[in-house]
Design a protein around this motif. Sequence first.
Motif, PDB file in Angstrom:
ATOM      1  N   ALA A  49      -6.023 -34.469  -5.564  1.00  0.00           N
ATOM      2  CA  ALA A  49      -7.369 -34.640  -4.706  1.00  0.00           C
ATOM      3  C   ALA A  49      -8.518 -34.207  -5.625  1.00  0.00           C
ATOM      4  CB  ALA A  49      -8.297 -34.329  -3.662  1.00  0.00           C
ATOM      5  N   LEU A  50      -8.709 -34.514  -7.186  1.00  0.00           N
ATOM      6  CA  LEU A  50      -9.855 -34.031  -8.310  1.00  0.00           C
ATOM      7  C   LEU A  50      -9.630 -34.527  -8.866  1.00  0.00           C
ATOM      8  CD1 LEU A  50     -12.297 -32.488  -8.390  1.00  0.00           C
ATOM      9  CD2 LEU A  50     -10.706 -30.700  -9.626  1.00  0.00           C
ATOM     10  N   THR A  51     -11.326 -35.368  -9.598  1.00  0.00           N
ATOM     11  CA  THR A  51     -10.226 -36.629 -10.598  1.00  0.00           C
ATOM     12  C   THR A  51     -11.844 -36.549 -11.430  1.00  0.00           C
ATOM     13  OG1 THR A  51     -10.005 -38.803 -11.121  1.00  0.00           O
ATOM     14  CG2 THR A  51     -11.534 -38.147  -9.324  1.00  0.00           C
ATOM     15  N   CYS A  52     -11.612 -36.428 -13.005  1.00  0.00           N
ATOM     16  CA  CYS A  52     -13.308 -36.989 -13.743  1.00  0.00           C
ATOM     17  C   CYS A  52     -13.374 -38.302 -14.161  1.00  0.00           C
ATOM     18  CB  CYS A  52     -12.497 -35.647 -14.294  1.00  0.00           C
ATOM     19  SG  CYS A  52     -14.736 -35.888 -15.780  1.00  0.00           S
ATOM     20  N   ASP A  53     -14.385 -39.034 -14.153  1.00  0.00           N
ATOM     21  CA  ASP A  53     -14.233 -39.895 -15.388  1.00  0.00           C
ATOM     22  C   ASP A  53     -14.252 -39.508 -16.453  1.00  0.00           C
ATOM     23  OD1 ASP A  53     -15.424 -42.256 -15.962  1.00  0.00           O
ATOM     24  OD2 ASP A  53     -17.705 -42.279 -14.807  1.00  0.00           O
ATOM     25  N   PRO A  54     -13.607 -40.042 -17.365  1.00  0.00           N
ATOM     26  CA  PRO A  54     -13.735 -39.891 -18.516  1.00  0.00           C
ATOM     27  C   PRO A  54     -14.860 -40.275 -19.450  1.00  0.00           C
ATOM     28  CG  PRO A  54     -12.028 -41.408 -18.157  1.00  0.00           C
ATOM     29  CD  PRO A  54     -12.291 -40.891 -17.288  1.00  0.00           C
ATOM     30  N   ASN A  55     -15.499 -41.333 -18.790  1.00  0.00           N
ATOM     31  CA  ASN A  55     -17.038 -41.250 -20.274  1.00  0.00           C
ATOM     32  C   ASN A  55     -17.828 -41.523 -19.503  1.00  0.00           C
ATOM     33  OD1 ASN A  55     -15.038 -44.232 -20.814  1.00  0.00           O
ATOM     34  ND2 ASN A  55     -14.423 -44.333 -18.503  1.00  0.00           N
ATOM     35  N   THR A  56     -18.313 -40.064 -18.163  1.00  0.00           N
ATOM     36  CA  THR A  56     -19.375 -40.495 -18.020  1.00  0.00           C
ATOM     37  C   THR A  56     -19.470 -38.903 -17.130  1.00  0.00           C
ATOM     38  OG1 THR A  56     -19.240 -40.442 -15.591  1.00  0.00           O
ATOM     39  CG2 THR A  56     -20.422 -42.188 -17.267  1.00  0.00           C
TER      40      THR A  56
END
Length: 963
Positions: A49-56
């Motif tokens: 339930a934790l994610t990161c946008d690899p682009n921004t």
Amino acid sequence: RPRESSFLGHWAADTTSPLAFTFSGNHGIYYRWIYDTKVLGITTQTSSALTCDPNTGQIAYPTGCVVVILNPRQNKQRHIFNTARKTVSALSFSPDGKYIATGENGHRPAVRVWDVEEKTQVSELHGHKHGVACVAFSPNMKYLVSVGYPHDMIVNVWDWKKGTLIASNKISSKVMAISFSEDSYFVTVGHRHVKFWFLDESREFKVNLSTVPLVGRSGLLGELHNNIFCDVACGQGKMSGSTFCISYSGLLCQFNEKRVLEKWIDLKVSLANCICVSEEFIFCGCANGTVRIFHTHNLHYLSDLPKPHHLGIDVAGEEMLRRPGATYSDTIALAFDPRHHWLCCVYKDHSIYIWDVKDTRQVGKVWSDLFHSSFVWNVEVYPEFEDHRGCLPPGSFLTCSSDNTIRFWNLENGTHVDFQKNIYSNNLLKIIYVENNTQHLQDLTNLPDRGENANYLDVKSGVRVMQVSPDGQHLASGDRAGNLRIHELKYMDEVIKVEAHDSEVLCLQYSKPETGMALLASASRDRLIHVLNVEENYKLEQTLDDHSSAITAVRFAGNGEIQMISCGADKSIYFRSAQKVSDGINFIRTHHVAEKTTLYDMDIDITQKYVAVACQDRNVRVYNTASGKQKWCYKGSQGDDGSLLKVQLDPSGTFLATSCSDKSISIIDFHSGECVAKMFGHSEVVTGMKFTFDCKHLITVSGDSCIFIWHLSPEITTCMKQHLMDLDQVQQQRKAREPVWPHQVRGGFLLPICALYEEFYVCFHVAHPDLPPLLLSPAPACVLTNGKLPMWAKRLLGEADNADTAAFNSRVSYQPQGRWAERAAKEPIKTMLDADLNYFTPIKNSSLHDSELEPQNLNRLLSEVRKVSLAQGGQESGDKPWNSFSGVVLIPGSSSPFTIEPPSTCEAGRNISLLGLWICFRGSCLFRAELASGACGFLQQNLHLPPQLLTAHKPRQVLSYKT
């Protein structure tokens, strides 16, 4: 008003305001006039339930039914609201960062795909029965994988753009995490479970994309087959063929391309929870705030990340330094930003830290925030003062929680001398820890399956309710064990702690300054109300036990005369008035309302005339505070399920906010009952609501540990402020019209009493020793009462219940003393008789709408009075002199009436002449006096009476003046 706007349509979205839309339902069209919101909280339990946008580099995490997209560099939030109102349990960014996949729990849970920029749903996939534990995009974004809760025992592969299920398979154990490899296979881990799943695209096309069995192969665990694996991450770049997983027991394992356990090392921690992998490093989140860093190529240990704040820290006064022997919160979730080389860490006390790990030898903090880790019970907005004498900066509010803390928040950009922005949070000012025990600061709802923690959670912990004193100097709080605490807010010290109740404290309320007294009422589940005197160091004045069940709300009302209203689970509302006694005050019950439904909360409007009650049948019932009679009743929730739990009026009394057990929030026009806004976002019941004093925000708290600050639209804010201006203008006009009645005039007295009590008709004489003789004619007869008497008056007349009569024998036997106290009958309250009533016409006050005028009842009563007078040998009007009258005035809130005596001679030998007669009739006053011309001028000059009230030599003229 907002509801009069032409903004209509079915799901018509406003691109600038994602929450401002309308929807059509079974009850018509309702408007959503909430422009934006800010969320203080996080409900992440695992790395799923934790994610990161690899682009921004944006971070996404769930807060109840809302996905928060955080830009840590700008400290700004964006929100995606789950329109199904189900709790978000898992989420994942797509590789290009344009989409977010979410999983949810509850009845018929769905996997949903959202457009990040538009914040709209693009796909809805149903294939699980109880909940979705994990979701992940494939590297080519063609597929989406979802894993269900243990009761589902299923893994699904979706073609999410077409909305079809292309592969599925059953699993035999609880799955905790999922990770996709760059080689188009994915790995799931869980209880004694590490499994590799392969997608055979050629086979899928042969069967025309119909659902096929998903091919899976178990990892070769060897001697580690009995472990619980809690997280997994597939290698990147040169290590794309390796898979890394971590176990609760603190083992870091590496599998090769052939599913063979190649290496494993002991992290030397008591517990491990999560893992995150970049091309260079492996980050392992462990107990006590530890995050260990290893090389991906050889699993060599590098260093540990700096630890977060220790449990029990004073955020307003301590620097970020390690303390020997301090306890830190466990790390439960990790996400890596490859663009900025930032690592996001979520800890078990619901705090978030973002670390710059570009150089592992010099790790720096980029951003952090601290939130409640458990059930949030109550919210209070700190009062605002024009002279800046408050203990907190403007725009501050307080929340209390089951984590045993009271937290002070401020959303303003400015700083305060005593509360500078701290290094831990941009929103948090101060934390008060009510107990030294820090075990409740960590979220214990998602413990590993270990027997020693079965009874770890103490259900009696936490601060249940709180209230700020009107002067902003004291904070009263009650906990779930029944303790009452008083904190002094200038120095944040606890000054009083009392074991006030046998059960949890459910309500605290300070009396307002306009009531003329400083009191604190404390109500509990033990059905008792304690009344404390604030000015005498919170001395106990009285304990009330009228209720037969838990008391859910208590409020003070009144302007000049203090009144207490309480409601409870016994379906009763008690109205009480305060009376002064020799050793303090005493509240006596005046009205009792018995409803057919449980009453959960109530609030009083700004005019102190009405009290709104939230009822179990989803209705809001509005009662008159003076009479106890119901004024309005309308729906407080637009749904057909649940109960109404909370009600809160805005500072102007224009709108009220309600919360229902279906987790929805409604804003309703207070006078018409029309719903003007409806919101959702919390995943648990809303336990507290408050409007801010600037009329721009509504703050709600919930059992999901989150705080929502809803930004109201300019239309609603303008409506509130306009109503406040109108009320202020009416009050100023009323003051300008009111005559100035001096209480002391040259040694004599003037009795400025005009008591109003529901349907009472109260009359009194005004006398002064220094006035010349006046030419007076007999006054018209009037009736003292035509309605329900208060309890003390019933007892005075002997009409009270037999059970209550014994305690008030002294009042029943009350006899006025003095020369003019002789009676024609035995009744203690007499009527004034013998006057011509043909010209007597009561005037209705248009400013009061509590009851309808019934002149026929008055005429009937007056005619009966005249008959009684004639039967007793009385005379017609004009024959009976003034000095033969005496009577009793009823004063609401007074322990006893007082006697009106006719004119007499004062000690100085000067004649006391009767100036006139006031007759109160439901808010209107009739003044009758035939005066000599010289007397009129004397009255205007010495007593400042309005000239329109005085008439010279005009017989039988009645002049009215509305108060």
